[in-house]
Design an enzyme around this catalytic site. Structure first.
Site, PDB file in Angstrom:
ATOM      1  N   HIS A 230      -2.044  34.925 -10.905  1.00 32.53           N
ATOM      2  CA  HIS A 230      -3.461  34.589 -10.910  1.00 32.53           C
ATOM      3  C   HIS A 230      -3.871  34.261 -12.334  1.00 32.53           C
ATOM      4  CE1 HIS A 230      -7.648  34.597  -9.705  1.00 32.53           C
ATOM      5  NE2 HIS A 230      -7.914  35.354 -10.781  1.00 32.53           N
TER       6      HIS A 230
ATOM      7  N   GLY B  56       0.795  -1.223   0.000  1.00 28.21           N
ATOM      8  CA  GLY B  56       0.000   0.000   0.000  1.00 28.21           C
ATOM      9  C   GLY B  56       0.823   1.265   0.000  1.00 28.21           C
ATOM     10  N   GLY B  57       2.130   1.143  -0.312  1.00 24.49           N
ATOM     11  CA  GLY B  57       2.990   2.310  -0.348  1.00 24.49           C
ATOM     12  C   GLY B  57       3.023   2.966  -1.707  1.00 24.49           C
TER      13      GLY B  57
END
Length: 465
Positions: free
Chosen positions: A443, A182-183
């Site tokens: 932005h 699960g790593g």
């Protein structure tokens, strides 16, 4: 018995040390049993991320309808994709070998090598027999790591399985792939094979995927993966077997609940172990820790005089970028006679799954009791461009000390691996959290997610996005 000024063991990050030593006029030997470039180039970072990029493209097409674009993935040329990536990295490795063989002052031994004593290394002959014994006053051990297969899993000797080394070079796409682990390796390769067209089932011991990451990040990633894959978490794999051509994984919870998960291919992705035993470091008297990692001091010196260790085998960080930094220090210390203590300013890492994860510094569970800190968060959806991206619940999380120190930063979402760099650059430059928060951001770039998290932690209010 050839005598050198310096012997470098391992042709991954070690190749950089060997080249620098030869260029500095030292008679240099480089020993590498496989292709130059080591794990990263041949069996790790480079091929996996090139393959994962294809998976990202396929995923974007599959979800194009979410932004009003009609598109579909009609076919994936899996074998061609893998062959193209394999050819690319192989050519790069062969070019490194050509440069090594032609470099003045450098002798390249493409062979097995093992310590005989503290300053002697024996390399195998062309027929596998004992060959030359190389001696040097200075030795740099950059011997890397390999996939770990736990002894606690019964049946691995009789059952065909893949490691990450094999999985990156498959020429046939599995219909049903079972992934044990699960790593980050399990997460990345599950994403790749799923988007190529495999049905992927993950069996992991932790309650979440990537459970060493920030808890909120790990939970969010697990939720995203549960939508795309079959997950069995909190299960310890006890055995694997082959049954009529199928691979069957047997696992159980701490409460004794058992499952059997079948698939036509099996990938064991349970971490990596250092190659210290392969290089026979015990014969040199080099001290290792309980997991086999070579112990080093601040100058990356081992317990043996004038023998240094860098990269995965030293275990300080198991990242290519940290290994490259260590190589710079060892070139200074072992080649040029400096005594600089290694530093890792702004060290971060990333997981190239879907969504991406990136992390710097400590998680909340790593922070000592009694330490005052603030937490700031910003969701992708709280920014102009982030809201236009595919919604996977992405966010940035900033952990800031009472003195403004950046304790940690954790990101999950699109381009997380790129976004973390403004934080590690700031940390490396000595900037505090408020400087990151007050820096003018373009932005509506998605980097405003990072700014938002730090403005929240510093109680500066919304940046007006």
């Amino acid at each position: 018995m050839p005598d050198y000024d310096i012997v470098v063991l391992g042709g991954g990050t070690g190749n950089r040390v060997a080249e620098a030593a030869a260029d500095a006029g030292m008679e240099t030997a480089l020993v590498e049993r496989g292709r130059l470039g080591g794990t990263c180039l041949n069996r790790g970072c480079n091929p996996s991320k090139k393959l994962i990029h294809r998976a990202d493209v396929a995923e974007a097409v599959r979800h194009a309808d979410e932004v009003g674009i009609e598109a579909s993935v009609d076919d994936v040329a899996f074998a061609d994709i893998v062959a193209d990536v394999t050819e690319t990295v192989t050519e790069a490795a062969e070019e490194k070998a050509r440069r090594a063989r032609n470099r003045s002052g450098l002798t390249f031994y493409q062979a097995e090598g093992q310590f005989v004593d503290a300053h002697t290394v024996e390399v195998a002959g062309g027929d596998g027999s004992s060959g030359d014994r190389l001696t040097a006053e200075r030795i740099v051990l950059a011997g890397g790591s390999r996939p770990m297969v736990p002894d606690s899993i019964d049946g691995t000797d009789e059952t065909p399985f893949l490691t990450s080394d094999d999985a990156l070079r498959l020429d046939t796409l599995p219909d049903r792939l079972v992934v044990v682990g699960g790593g980050y390796i399990a997460v990345e390769l599950s994403h790749f094979f799923s988007q190529m067209g495999s049905d992927v089932t993950i069996v992991g011991h932790g309650e979440t995927l990537v459970d060493r990451e920030d808890a909120a990040v790990a939970q969010r990633l697990t939720e995203a993966y549960r939508k795309e894959h079959e997950l069995h978490l909190g299960f310890r794999v006890t055995a694997v077997a082959e049954d009529d051509g199928e691979r069957v994984v047997t696992a159980e919870t701490e409460d004794g609940e058992g499952i059997e998960v079948p698939g036509d291919r099996l990938l064991i992705a349970t971490g990596r172990t250092p190659n210290s035993d392969s290089w026979n470091v015990s014969a040199a008297g080099i001290e290792t820790d309980g997991k086999g990692f070579v112990e080093t001091d601040e100058q990356l010196r081992t317990s043996v005089d004038s023998v240094y260790a860098i990269g995965d085998i030293a275990g300080n960080y198991m990242f290519k970028h940290s290994g490259d930094k260590e190589a710079e220090y060892v070139v200074g210390n072992a080649v040029h006679g400096r005594e600089r203590s290694v530093e890792y300013p702004g060290m971060s890492h990333a997981i190239f799954g879907s969504p991406q994860v990136a992390s710097l510094g400590r998680t909340e569970s790593d922070i000592d009791d009694g330490v005052d800190y603030e937490v700031g968060t910003c969701a992708y959806d709280d920014t102009a461009l982030g809201a236009a991206l595919r919604d996977q619940g992405g966010f940035a999380k900033a952990l800031v000390g009472s003195d403004g120190e950046v304790i940690g930063c954790h990101v999950i979402g699109p381009e997380a691996s790129t976004m973390i760099h403004e934080v590690n650059t700031a940390v490396a430059a000595g900037a505090d959290a408020e400087r990151i928060a007050e820096t003018i951001h373009i932005h509506p770039a998605i980097s405003e997610v990072i700014q938002g998290a730090f403005r929240d932690a510093c109680d500066l209010g919304s940046p007006g996005i």
